[in-house]
Design a protein around this motif. Structure first.
Motif, short mmCIF file in Angstrom:
data_model
loop_
_atom_site.label_atom_id
_atom_site.label_comp_id
_atom_site.label_asym_id
_atom_site.label_seq_id
_atom_site.Cartn_x
_atom_site.Cartn_y
_atom_site.Cartn_z
N ASN A 263 -26.76 46.59 4.24
CA ASN A 263 -25.68 46.75 5.20
C ASN A 263 -25.35 45.38 5.79
O ASN A 263 -25.58 45.11 6.97
CB ASN A 263 -26.05 47.76 6.28
CG ASN A 263 -24.87 48.19 7.11
OD1 ASN A 263 -23.84 47.51 7.13
ND2 ASN A 263 -25.01 49.29 7.79
N ARG A 264 -24.84 44.50 4.96
CA ARG A 264 -24.55 43.12 5.36
C ARG A 264 -23.49 43.05 6.46
O ARG A 264 -23.57 42.19 7.33
CB ARG A 264 -24.09 42.30 4.15
CG ARG A 264 -25.10 42.24 3.04
CD ARG A 264 -26.21 41.34 3.44
NE ARG A 264 -27.08 41.08 2.30
CZ ARG A 264 -28.27 40.60 2.42
NH1 ARG A 264 -28.76 40.30 3.59
NH2 ARG A 264 -29.02 40.40 1.37
N GLU A 265 -22.53 43.94 6.40
CA GLU A 265 -21.45 43.92 7.39
C GLU A 265 -22.00 44.12 8.80
O GLU A 265 -21.66 43.38 9.73
CB GLU A 265 -20.44 45.02 7.06
CG GLU A 265 -19.09 44.82 7.69
CD GLU A 265 -18.08 45.81 7.13
OE1 GLU A 265 -17.70 46.71 7.90
OE2 GLU A 265 -17.70 45.67 5.95
N LYS A 266 -22.87 45.09 8.97
CA LYS A 266 -23.47 45.36 10.28
C LYS A 266 -24.42 44.23 10.68
O LYS A 266 -24.48 43.84 11.85
CB LYS A 266 -24.20 46.71 10.27
CG LYS A 266 -24.76 47.11 11.60
CD LYS A 266 -23.68 47.40 12.62
CE LYS A 266 -24.26 47.93 13.90
NZ LYS A 266 -23.27 48.10 14.94
N LEU A 267 -25.14 43.69 9.70
CA LEU A 267 -26.06 42.58 9.98
C LEU A 267 -25.29 41.36 10.47
O LEU A 267 -25.69 40.70 11.43
CB LEU A 267 -26.88 42.24 8.73
CG LEU A 267 -28.01 41.25 8.87
CD1 LEU A 267 -29.00 41.68 9.95
CD2 LEU A 267 -28.72 41.07 7.54
N ILE A 268 -24.17 41.06 9.84
CA ILE A 268 -23.32 39.95 10.28
C ILE A 268 -22.79 40.20 11.68
O ILE A 268 -22.79 39.32 12.54
CB ILE A 268 -22.16 39.72 9.28
CG1 ILE A 268 -22.71 39.17 7.96
CG2 ILE A 268 -21.11 38.79 9.86
CD1 ILE A 268 -21.71 39.20 6.82
N GLU A 269 -22.36 41.44 11.93
CA GLU A 269 -21.84 41.80 13.25
C GLU A 269 -22.90 41.62 14.33
O GLU A 269 -22.64 41.05 15.39
CB GLU A 269 -21.36 43.25 13.23
CG GLU A 269 -20.81 43.75 14.54
CD GLU A 269 -20.48 45.24 14.47
OE1 GLU A 269 -20.69 45.91 15.49
OE2 GLU A 269 -20.03 45.72 13.42
N LEU A 270 -24.13 42.08 14.06
CA LEU A 270 -25.20 41.98 15.05
C LEU A 270 -25.64 40.54 15.29
O LEU A 270 -25.83 40.14 16.43
CB LEU A 270 -26.41 42.80 14.61
CG LEU A 270 -26.39 44.27 14.90
CD1 LEU A 270 -27.64 44.94 14.36
CD2 LEU A 270 -26.27 44.55 16.39
N THR A 271 -25.85 39.79 14.21
CA THR A 271 -26.38 38.44 14.37
C THR A 271 -25.31 37.43 14.73
O THR A 271 -25.62 36.34 15.23
CB THR A 271 -27.07 37.96 13.07
OG1 THR A 271 -26.11 37.92 12.01
CG2 THR A 271 -28.24 38.85 12.70
N GLY A 272 -24.06 37.74 14.43
CA GLY A 272 -22.99 36.78 14.67
C GLY A 272 -22.98 35.67 13.66
O GLY A 272 -22.45 34.58 13.92
N SER A 273 -23.55 35.91 12.47
CA SER A 273 -23.66 34.84 11.49
C SER A 273 -23.52 35.38 10.07
O SER A 273 -24.13 36.38 9.71
CB SER A 273 -25.02 34.16 11.63
OG SER A 273 -25.15 33.18 10.63
N THR A 274 -22.73 34.68 9.27
CA THR A 274 -22.65 35.00 7.84
C THR A 274 -23.77 34.33 7.06
O THR A 274 -23.91 34.55 5.86
CB THR A 274 -21.30 34.56 7.25
OG1 THR A 274 -21.13 33.16 7.49
CG2 THR A 274 -20.15 35.34 7.86
#
Length: 143
Positions: A129-140
């Motif tokens: 779930n990369r999309e949610k991980l990016i959203e949470l961490t604020g980092s691509t």
């Protein structure tokens, strides 16, 4: 190419002490090892007593023979950690052990992202779930 990370723990005295890890600092490696093998303050403090490390192993050595065992950095607060690394694009992951849980901050190439519980970041990564991980961490960078 290396993926640099910092491994930091809040001690019983309220100070944060940390070490640098040169290789494999990403969530799926260092993050998973920390979450699964360094899950109490005593173990984390033993790890930090090694001083800066080349790579993180699942098991601590039986004997600490590192001549850099006092080679760690000390912070007075979580905010002081953020201030130290917010503009440091070479340290990609910062792991913090506090209140018996791991937290992670990911550098997005410009500044540090959000503080996220490591177990949540690992679960999202494992579920792809990369999309949610990016959203949470604020980092691509987590890609």
């Amino acid at each position: 190419m290396s993926t640099n990370s910092m491994i930091i723990a809040k001690g019983e005295d309220g100070f944060y002490r940390g070490i640098y890890s040169h290789w494999d600092g990403y969530i799926e490696h260092n993050g998973a090892i920390l979450q699964n093998h360094y899950n109490d303050l005593e173990k984390v403090n033993k790890l930090i007593s090694l001083g800066n490390i080349s790579s993180l192993e699942e098991k601590l050595p039986d004997e600490i023979t590192n001549d850099k065992k006092d080679d760690h950095i000390t912070f007075t607060s979580l905010n002081s950690i953020v201030q130290e690394y917010k503009d440091d694009i070479t340290t990609e992951y910062i792991y913090i052990f506090e209140d018996n849980k791991w937290l992670v901050m990911v550098n997005n190439g410009k500044t540090l992202g959000n503080i996220v519980q490591l177990d949540i970041a690992l679960a999202l990564s494992k579920a792809n779930n990369r999309e949610k991980l990016i959203e949470l961490t604020g980092s691509t960078t987590v890609l």
